[in-house]
Design a protein around this motif. Structure first.
Motif, PDB file in Angstrom:
ATOM      1  N   THR A   1      -4.536  -4.385  -1.523  1.00  0.00           N
ATOM      2  CA  THR A   1      -3.306  -3.649  -1.780  1.00  0.00           C
ATOM      3  C   THR A   1      -3.475  -2.854  -3.073  1.00  0.00           C
ATOM      4  OG1 THR A   1      -2.349  -5.427  -3.099  1.00  0.00           O
ATOM      5  CG2 THR A   1      -1.950  -5.483  -0.708  1.00  0.00           C
TER       6      THR A   1
ATOM      7  N   THR B   1       6.873   1.769   2.028  1.00  0.00           N
ATOM      8  CA  THR B   1       5.463   1.421   1.923  1.00  0.00           C
ATOM      9  C   THR B   1       4.815   1.708   3.266  1.00  0.00           C
ATOM     10  OG1 THR B   1       5.800  -0.836   2.695  1.00  0.00           O
ATOM     11  CG2 THR B   1       6.048  -0.449   0.321  1.00  0.00           C
TER      12      THR B   1
ATOM     13  N   PRO C   1       4.442   2.138  -4.144  1.00  0.00           N
ATOM     14  CA  PRO C   1       5.228   0.925  -3.924  1.00  0.00           C
ATOM     15  C   PRO C   1       5.681   0.303  -5.243  1.00  0.00           C
ATOM     16  CG  PRO C   1       3.264   0.909  -2.564  1.00  0.00           C
ATOM     17  CD  PRO C   1       3.132   2.077  -3.502  1.00  0.00           C
TER      18      PRO C   1
ATOM     19  N   LYS D   1       0.835  -1.208   0.000  1.00  0.00           N
ATOM     20  CA  LYS D   1       0.000   0.000   0.000  1.00  0.00           C
ATOM     21  C   LYS D   1       0.864   1.251   0.000  1.00  0.00           C
ATOM     22  CE  LYS D   1      -4.100  -2.113   2.035  1.00  0.00           C
ATOM     23  NZ  LYS D   1      -5.291  -1.894   2.875  1.00  0.00           N
ATOM     24  N   THR D   2       0.377   2.251  -0.713  1.00  0.00           N
ATOM     25  CA  THR D   2       1.117   3.485  -0.928  1.00  0.00           C
ATOM     26  C   THR D   2       1.437   4.198   0.368  1.00  0.00           C
ATOM     27  OG1 THR D   2       0.159   3.834  -3.107  1.00  0.00           O
ATOM     28  CG2 THR D   2       0.933   5.790  -1.949  1.00  0.00           C
ATOM     29  N   GLN D   3       2.672   4.706   0.474  1.00  0.00           N
ATOM     30  CA  GLN D   3       3.014   5.691   1.491  1.00  0.00           C
ATOM     31  C   GLN D   3       2.928   7.058   0.813  1.00  0.00           C
ATOM     32  OE1 GLN D   3       3.101   5.775   4.593  1.00  0.00           O
ATOM     33  NE2 GLN D   3       4.216   7.617   5.083  1.00  0.00           N
TER      34      GLN D   3
END
Length: 416
Positions: free
Chosen positions: A402, A64, A56, A50-52
């Motif tokens: 995700t 992440t 990713p 999952k995006t930070q």
């Protein structure tokens, strides 16, 4: 310091010991058990995809949500330990704080909120509580699905916003159908107040977010600290900080930003421009800056809190975390810097629009064709007594995915 009520679980479980071979025996605390449950949960593993801030797998370096959560937990543990809190509580809260985040980060959160009004909206922190008390499979007692069945103290430490959805506020801590679990968690707590463990988790999140996202942006070649020192860029950063991250005057923020960029470690990083990651010496300089900023932000909160409350151990609602105004402003400015260079970079708006379209498309298909829902979400959809309940099952399914899974589901179900 921590009472029996703090160690209570919604569903009573028998005492459990962890025996270490070769020793006389080691008993884990209830809070250590909670930390282990979160660490081994499937919800935590999904954060790896999952995006930070940087997407990713766009590169082999950016963080992440999983690596971010591990870093938040480490910072929270050290701050908690320095303040005499139970470090397993603050560590567990750091691990758990992002479990409810959907695919595509805050952009996905906004998309889900826009389509879930009739079900009570979507908020990542409210979804985190839902994962912990309902969705993650661990403890079931008759008709009660208690999720991970965490102790009251650990569960409360994960709650950034201990209030329901309110008009005019995008942030809230629970959905209406999780009100019973929230009420149990908050029993005996002052209305609307956060325990000090939750405050430590929240500040640790800000510290990790601000410093590491700046590091990722510099490493990816998106942030140039020489450019950030220009008046026009500095003005933009200060406006972003005042709008999204802190209630402060932009003139004060501009002076703070200038002092921040003048720190020797940041001046050294700035000397490399956008090529800080192109040489070993540049990477060393960047890591040195990251370390110094993390230490500065963490120790400032510990020192100021101790100055107010003394050296006695602290816990729950007996104290508040004290963060100096200048340090809070520095943290906000670093977040604003990452926002300007990464979230507002060329092409980011197109990518974010595509991500929202994926979320919206999935929601449309799954509402019309619920047979595509998986396992517990299919069961929840069948058991729902109204459209709001059925929509919530769809939202829960999408929120679990995700980034890569959301794209794959959209390609399979929507045909593009």
């Amino acid at each position: 310091m921590y009472a029996d009520a703090d160690r209570q679980r919604l569903v009573v479980e028998p005492a459990k010991a962890s025996y270490v071979e070769g020793s006389s025996g080691h008993w884990r605390s209830e809070f250590a058990r909670d930390r282990a449950r979160i660490l081994h949960s499937s919800a935590l593993r999904r954060l790896a995809g999952k995006t930070q801030v940087v997407v990713p797998f766009e590169d082999d370096f950016p963080r992440t949500r999983l690596t971010h959560s591990l870093e938040v937990a480490q910072i929270a543990r050290e701050i908690g330990q320095a303040l005499g809190l139970d470090p397993d509580i603050t560590d567990a809260a750091g691990l758990a704080h992002d479990l409810g985040h959907p695919p595509f980060g805050h952009n996905g959160e906004d998309a889900l909120n826009a389509i879930s009004g009739e079900a009570g909206g979507f908020e990542g922190n409210a979804q985190t509580l839902r994962v912990l008390v309902r969705l993650e499979a661990k403890i079931v007692d008759g008709d009660i699905d208690a999720g991970l069945n965490l102790t009251r103290a650990v569960l409360d430490a994960t709650c950034k916003y201990p209030w329901p959805r309110r008009d005019g506020s995008a942030k809230f801590g629970f959905y209406a159908d999780d009100a019973a679990a929230f009420g149990w968690m908050r029993r005996g707590a002052p209305e609307g107040a956060r325990c000090i463990e939750a405050q430590v988790m929240d500040w640790s999140d800000d510290v990790a977010y601000s410093v590491h996202d700046l590091e990722d942006g510099i490493t990816s070649g998106l942030i140039d600290l020489r450019d950030a020192a220009n008046d026009d860029t500095s003005d933009d950063v200060c406006r972003i900080a005042a709008r999204y991250y802190i209630d402060a005057d932009t003139d004060y923020l501009a002076a703070t930003f200038a002092r921040l960029l003048a720190f020797p470690v940041l001046r050294e990083v700035a000397s490399y421009g956008r090529d800080a990651a192109a040489s070993r010496s540049g990477r060393v300089a960047l890591k040195r800056a990251t370390s110094e900023l993390l230490g500065r932000f963490s120790s400032a909160a510990v020192t100021s809190t101790r100055a107010r409350y003394g050296d006695a151990p602290l816990a729950r609602y007996g104290a508040d975390l004290v963060v100096p105004a200048q340090v809070a402003a520095e943290c906000a400015l670093l977040k604003a810097c990452a926002f300007k260079y990464v979230m507002q970079r060329e092409g980011a708006d197109t990518l974010q629009r595509q991500q929202r379209e994926i979320i919206t498309g999935l929601a449309t298909v799954l509402r019309d064709c619920p047979e595509h829902l998986r396992d517990q979400y299919a069961d929840a959809h069948r058991r729902a007594v109204d459209d709001a309940g059925r929509l919530r099952a769809v939202i829960d399914q999408i929120a679990e995915l995700t980034d890569g899974a959301a794209i794959a589901w959209h390609r399979r179900l929507c045909g593009n």
